[in-house]
Scaffold this motif. Structure first.
Motif, PDB file in Angstrom:
ATOM      1  N   LEU A 368       0.886  -1.282  -0.038  1.00  0.00           N
ATOM      2  CA  LEU A 368      -0.088   0.084  -0.205  1.00  0.00           C
ATOM      3  C   LEU A 368       0.930   1.235  -0.090  1.00  0.00           C
ATOM      4  O   LEU A 368       1.866   1.171   0.525  1.00  0.00           O
ATOM      5  CB  LEU A 368      -1.065   0.062   1.215  1.00  0.00           C
ATOM      6  CG  LEU A 368      -2.200  -0.882   1.270  1.00  0.00           C
ATOM      7  CD1 LEU A 368      -2.857  -0.798   2.626  1.00  0.00           C
ATOM      8  CD2 LEU A 368      -2.954  -0.737   0.093  1.00  0.00           C
ATOM      9  N   LYS A 371       0.120   4.927   3.360  1.00  0.00           N
ATOM     10  CA  LYS A 371      -0.472   4.060   4.655  1.00  0.00           C
ATOM     11  C   LYS A 371      -1.143   5.056   5.699  1.00  0.00           C
ATOM     12  O   LYS A 371      -2.255   4.738   6.166  1.00  0.00           O
ATOM     13  CB  LYS A 371       0.406   3.112   5.252  1.00  0.00           C
ATOM     14  CG  LYS A 371       0.442   2.001   4.495  1.00  0.00           C
ATOM     15  CD  LYS A 371       1.226   0.786   5.236  1.00  0.00           C
ATOM     16  CE  LYS A 371       1.401  -0.539   4.386  1.00  0.00           C
ATOM     17  NZ  LYS A 371       1.993  -1.693   5.222  1.00  0.00           N
ATOM     18  N   ILE A 374      -4.698   6.306   4.802  1.00  0.00           N
ATOM     19  CA  ILE A 374      -5.683   5.615   4.345  1.00  0.00           C
ATOM     20  C   ILE A 374      -6.613   5.078   5.774  1.00  0.00           C
ATOM     21  O   ILE A 374      -5.729   4.838   6.619  1.00  0.00           O
ATOM     22  CB  ILE A 374      -5.079   4.163   3.685  1.00  0.00           C
ATOM     23  CG1 ILE A 374      -4.517   4.389   2.603  1.00  0.00           C
ATOM     24  CG2 ILE A 374      -6.185   3.151   3.765  1.00  0.00           C
ATOM     25  CD1 ILE A 374      -3.796   3.317   1.770  1.00  0.00           C
ATOM     26  N   ILE A 376      -9.382   2.213   7.017  1.00  0.00           N
ATOM     27  CA  ILE A 376     -10.253   1.001   6.774  1.00  0.00           C
ATOM     28  C   ILE A 376     -11.402   1.144   7.790  1.00  0.00           C
ATOM     29  O   ILE A 376     -10.934   0.723   9.098  1.00  0.00           O
ATOM     30  CB  ILE A 376      -9.324  -0.316   6.686  1.00  0.00           C
ATOM     31  CG1 ILE A 376      -8.267  -0.362   5.698  1.00  0.00           C
ATOM     32  CG2 ILE A 376     -10.169  -1.475   6.544  1.00  0.00           C
ATOM     33  CD1 ILE A 376      -7.279  -1.468   5.597  1.00  0.00           C
ATOM     34  N   THR A 377     -12.545   1.271   7.330  1.00  0.00           N
ATOM     35  CA  THR A 377     -13.548   1.160   8.591  1.00  0.00           C
ATOM     36  C   THR A 377     -14.617   0.247   8.188  1.00  0.00           C
ATOM     37  O   THR A 377     -14.945   0.009   6.876  1.00  0.00           O
ATOM     38  CB  THR A 377     -14.036   2.562   8.622  1.00  0.00           C
ATOM     39  OG1 THR A 377     -15.230   2.739   9.562  1.00  0.00           O
ATOM     40  CG2 THR A 377     -14.485   3.044   7.214  1.00  0.00           C
ATOM     41  N   VAL A 395     -12.422   2.001   2.538  1.00  0.00           N
ATOM     42  CA  VAL A 395     -11.341   2.245   2.056  1.00  0.00           C
ATOM     43  C   VAL A 395     -11.329   3.743   1.935  1.00  0.00           C
ATOM     44  O   VAL A 395     -11.691   4.162   0.841  1.00  0.00           O
ATOM     45  CB  VAL A 395     -10.583   1.364   1.350  1.00  0.00           C
ATOM     46  CG1 VAL A 395      -9.023   1.996   1.347  1.00  0.00           C
ATOM     47  CG2 VAL A 395     -10.310  -0.067   1.987  1.00  0.00           C
ATOM     48  N   HIS A 397      -9.639   7.520   2.177  1.00  0.00           N
ATOM     49  CA  HIS A 397      -8.246   7.971   1.967  1.00  0.00           C
ATOM     50  C   HIS A 397      -8.170   9.564   1.498  1.00  0.00           C
ATOM     51  O   HIS A 397      -9.346  10.066   1.215  1.00  0.00           O
ATOM     52  CB  HIS A 397      -7.281   7.370   0.802  1.00  0.00           C
ATOM     53  CG  HIS A 397      -8.116   7.487  -0.644  1.00  0.00           C
ATOM     54  ND1 HIS A 397      -7.742   8.589  -1.266  1.00  0.00           N
ATOM     55  CD2 HIS A 397      -8.815   6.705  -1.265  1.00  0.00           C
ATOM     56  CE1 HIS A 397      -8.336   8.447  -2.550  1.00  0.00           C
ATOM     57  NE2 HIS A 397      -8.883   7.393  -2.536  1.00  0.00           N
ATOM     58  N   ARG A 429     -15.633   0.840  -1.725  1.00  0.00           N
ATOM     59  CA  ARG A 429     -16.464  -0.033  -0.679  1.00  0.00           C
ATOM     60  C   ARG A 429     -16.231  -1.592  -1.224  1.00  0.00           C
ATOM     61  O   ARG A 429     -16.099  -1.750  -2.454  1.00  0.00           O
ATOM     62  CB  ARG A 429     -17.801   0.316  -0.933  1.00  0.00           C
ATOM     63  CG  ARG A 429     -18.839  -0.440   0.033  1.00  0.00           C
ATOM     64  CD  ARG A 429     -20.357  -0.110  -0.260  1.00  0.00           C
ATOM     65  NE  ARG A 429     -21.035  -0.811  -1.257  1.00  0.00           N
ATOM     66  CZ  ARG A 429     -22.268  -0.808  -1.518  1.00  0.00           C
ATOM     67  NH1 ARG A 429     -22.820  -0.236  -0.947  1.00  0.00           N
ATOM     68  NH2 ARG A 429     -22.593  -1.618  -2.804  1.00  0.00           N
ATOM     69  N   LEU A 438      -7.839  -6.769   3.582  1.00  0.00           N
ATOM     70  CA  LEU A 438      -7.292  -5.521   3.573  1.00  0.00           C
ATOM     71  C   LEU A 438      -6.525  -5.216   4.712  1.00  0.00           C
ATOM     72  O   LEU A 438      -5.437  -4.282   4.600  1.00  0.00           O
ATOM     73  CB  LEU A 438      -8.557  -4.593   3.771  1.00  0.00           C
ATOM     74  CG  LEU A 438      -9.417  -4.350   2.373  1.00  0.00           C
ATOM     75  CD1 LEU A 438     -10.688  -3.881   2.599  1.00  0.00           C
ATOM     76  CD2 LEU A 438      -8.494  -3.491   1.356  1.00  0.00           C
ATOM     77  N   ARG A 439      -6.660  -5.885   5.774  1.00  0.00           N
ATOM     78  CA  ARG A 439      -5.618  -5.667   7.163  1.00  0.00           C
ATOM     79  C   ARG A 439      -4.569  -6.187   6.921  1.00  0.00           C
ATOM     80  O   ARG A 439      -3.310  -5.759   7.210  1.00  0.00           O
ATOM     81  CB  ARG A 439      -6.560  -6.261   8.282  1.00  0.00           C
ATOM     82  CG  ARG A 439      -7.656  -5.595   8.752  1.00  0.00           C
ATOM     83  CD  ARG A 439      -8.360  -6.337  10.019  1.00  0.00           C
ATOM     84  NE  ARG A 439      -9.242  -5.302  10.578  1.00  0.00           N
ATOM     85  CZ  ARG A 439     -10.260  -5.721  11.574  1.00  0.00           C
ATOM     86  NH1 ARG A 439     -10.287  -7.048  11.685  1.00  0.00           N
ATOM     87  NH2 ARG A 439     -11.150  -4.954  12.134  1.00  0.00           N
ATOM     88  N   HIS A 442      -2.554  -3.691   4.870  1.00  0.00           N
ATOM     89  CA  HIS A 442      -2.258  -2.311   5.692  1.00  0.00           C
ATOM     90  C   HIS A 442      -0.876  -2.994   6.541  1.00  0.00           C
ATOM     91  O   HIS A 442      -0.214  -1.862   7.115  1.00  0.00           O
ATOM     92  CB  HIS A 442      -3.556  -2.026   6.429  1.00  0.00           C
ATOM     93  CG  HIS A 442      -3.428  -0.527   6.721  1.00  0.00           C
ATOM     94  ND1 HIS A 442      -2.823  -0.215   8.175  1.00  0.00           N
ATOM     95  CD2 HIS A 442      -3.523   0.629   6.285  1.00  0.00           C
ATOM     96  CE1 HIS A 442      -2.839   1.249   8.408  1.00  0.00           C
ATOM     97  NE2 HIS A 442      -3.402   1.521   6.948  1.00  0.00           N
ATOM     98  N   LEU A 467      -7.523  -1.210  -5.713  1.00  0.00           N
ATOM     99  CA  LEU A 467      -6.594  -0.175  -5.041  1.00  0.00           C
ATOM    100  C   LEU A 467      -5.442   0.500  -5.766  1.00  0.00           C
ATOM    101  O   LEU A 467      -5.307   1.715  -5.595  1.00  0.00           O
ATOM    102  CB  LEU A 467      -5.916  -0.910  -3.788  1.00  0.00           C
ATOM    103  CG  LEU A 467      -7.078  -1.548  -2.625  1.00  0.00           C
ATOM    104  CD1 LEU A 467      -5.955  -2.763  -2.021  1.00  0.00           C
ATOM    105  CD2 LEU A 467      -7.620  -0.390  -1.790  1.00  0.00           C
TER     106      LEU A 467
END
Length: 476
Positions: A368, A371, A374, A376-377, A395, A397, A429, A438-439, A442, A467
């Motif tokens: 990525l 970082k 960014i 992530i939620t 995601v 940003h 999304r 995604l984790r 990251h 991405l």
């Protein structure tokens, strides 16, 4: 702290990202060697408060009491001066500055702030006349829009604090004061850039205040700190600290930079943001939350003590579930607001938004980019349907944010701007099943695409290409 504005600039507004920057960058590096370390957000803050350590600062000073760091290092003084100086106003006034929007001209007279702004665009000769003859203070709003090095500093500080960082420059002639005694709703770092400034700090009437307020001088008592800031010095004080400052006699002028942060970043603000969704989720799963209130509560005819006890019991249950991890508060609006309004990443080259490097493939390793920018939620889907909204991964940003309107307040705008801002803040999304992958990305320095924890190669490839298209990922 100046008001935030939308991430979208008004139509037709000049983009200062593209004006005068090569000259500014050349001038900066030719005149001053930076004493700041930009390797990481933490190293930048550490070098800013040197020689004090971060642990001592946050244990003994942050939100507690003022700190004055006196420095006798000419290298630091020269670097501070390079950030912004009185002489810069001549060239800046050729870039379409407007009164009120870009700067204020003011003076404190008999404890009152007198605003001396004109209408429309700022004329350098008129501005100089007000400064010299009327002994007015020039308050320049958000200079990071024009000054690369301030963009660089504030972008790193926003990464460090996880909060917006605004700035103002104050230029005051000798034997003059710009503002009356007041307190702010932000944590304040003062960098003395030119000349000297006499500061008087007073005990707060509202510790850790949530709003700006003027304070009559006859009601604030004696100063707790009486300080002369010299070029290269730093002064910190917590929100709510009453303060006033003037340029001493014999000093031609003073220029200082105010860096401000942590506006509306309290535990109370987080609870205001997180509680609605927390309660909504709990009501769906906890039958005790769905039980009816006693008859007459809304009319005030039911037992107040019993009602209070029941509410306290329900709140204790929520607290227990949060502590054990059964419930996870989601500070959604605060996080989105931060990502939407913060500075974009500082780069030496202008980012055009096109993907970086080659298209990723299954056999590639990837990582990525940016970082620190960014987020992530996990949130409910924002699609408007009659059905219950499912949880999805966003995601978010700040790569598309615009430096030229950072922290400039809200002027309304039209519906087109509002829709564009919503699209930017919404980000990418993905289904909830993509959260672990995604984790992985990251947390890893680099990761083979075929090791992403997704059910198929097609899903892995679709994720990294999405991405990459957003300029958030590149092939190693």
């Amino acid at each position: 702290m100046p008001k935030k504005r939308k991430a979208i600039a008004a139509k037709g507004q000049t983009d200062h990202n593209q004006e005068g920057l090569p000259k500014q960058r050349k001038a900066l590096h030719s005149c001053a060697l930076s004493p700041l370390c930009f390797d990481t957000p933490a190293s930048l803050f550490q070098s800013l408060i040197h020689p004090l350590g971060q642990e001592e600062f946050f244990c003994n000073y942050w939100e507690k009491k003022p700190l004055h760091l006196h420095r006798s290092d000419p290298t630091v003084a020269l670097y501070y001066q390079s950030l912004f100086q009185l002489a810069d106003l001549r060239s800046l006034c050729t870039q379409g500055l407007e009164y009120a929007r870009d700067l204020n001209v003011c003076r404190c007279i008999k404890g009152k702030k007198k605003v001396l702004n004109k209408e429309g665009c700022v004329n350098y000769n008129v501005l100089t006349k007000d400064f010299v003859q009327k002994k007015a203070t020039i308050q320049f709003h958000q200079p990071q829009r024009f000054k690369d090095e301030l963009w660089r500093i504030q972008e790193k500080l926003e990464c460090f604090f996880g909060s917006l960082v605004g700035s103002n420059v104050y230029i005051t002639p000798q034997k003059s004061q710009g503002l009356p005694p007041h307190y702010d709703d932000v944590e304040v770092f003062i960098l003395q850039l030119e000349g000297e400034k006499h500061w008087r700090l007073y005990s707060p009437t509202v510790p850790l205040a949530r709003e700006y307020s003027l304070e009559p001088e006859n009601s604030i008592g004696s100063p707790t700190h009486d300080i002369i800031l010299k070029a290269g010095d730093l002064l910190y004080f917590p929100r709510g600290t009453i303060h006033q400052a003037d340029t001493p006699e014999g000093v031609d002028h003073s220029t200082h930079l105010t860096l401000s942060t942590y506006q509306n970043m309290s535990w109370g603000d987080m609870l205001l943001d997180a509680f609605p969704s927390l309660l909504f989720d709990t009501i769906k799963s906890d039958i005790s939350m769905r039980g009816g209130m006693p008859r007459g509560v809304l009319l005030g005819s039911s037992g107040t003590l019993d009602t209070s006890r029941q509410l306290a019991s329900l709140l204790r249950g929520l607290a227990d579930d949060i502590e054990t991890g059964k419930l996870e508060p989601r500070s959604t609006d605060m996080r989105r607001d931060f990502v939407t309004h913060r500075l974009p990443p500082y780069t030496q080259q202008q980012e055009d938004g096109t993907p970086s490097g080659k298209l990723p493939a299954l056999e590639n390793s990837v990582h990525l980019r940016f970082k620190d920018h960014i987020l992530i939620t996990v949130e409910p889907s924002q699609e408007r349907t009659d059905e219950a909204r499912e949880l999805v991964v966003f995601v978010l940003h700040s790569l598309r944010n615009r430096r030229d309107n950072h922290m400039m307040g809200g002027d309304g705008g039209d519906n087109t701007d509002e829709e564009e801002e919503h699209d930017i803040s919404q980000g990418l999304r993905f289904p909830l099943s993509h959260l672990q992958a995604l984790r992985q990305l990251h947390e890893a320095e680099e990761l083979p695409v075929n090791q992403l924890e997704l059910p198929s190669d097609e899903a892995r490839l679709n994720l990294v290409i999405a991405l990459w298209t957003e300029n958030l990922l590149e092939v190693c």
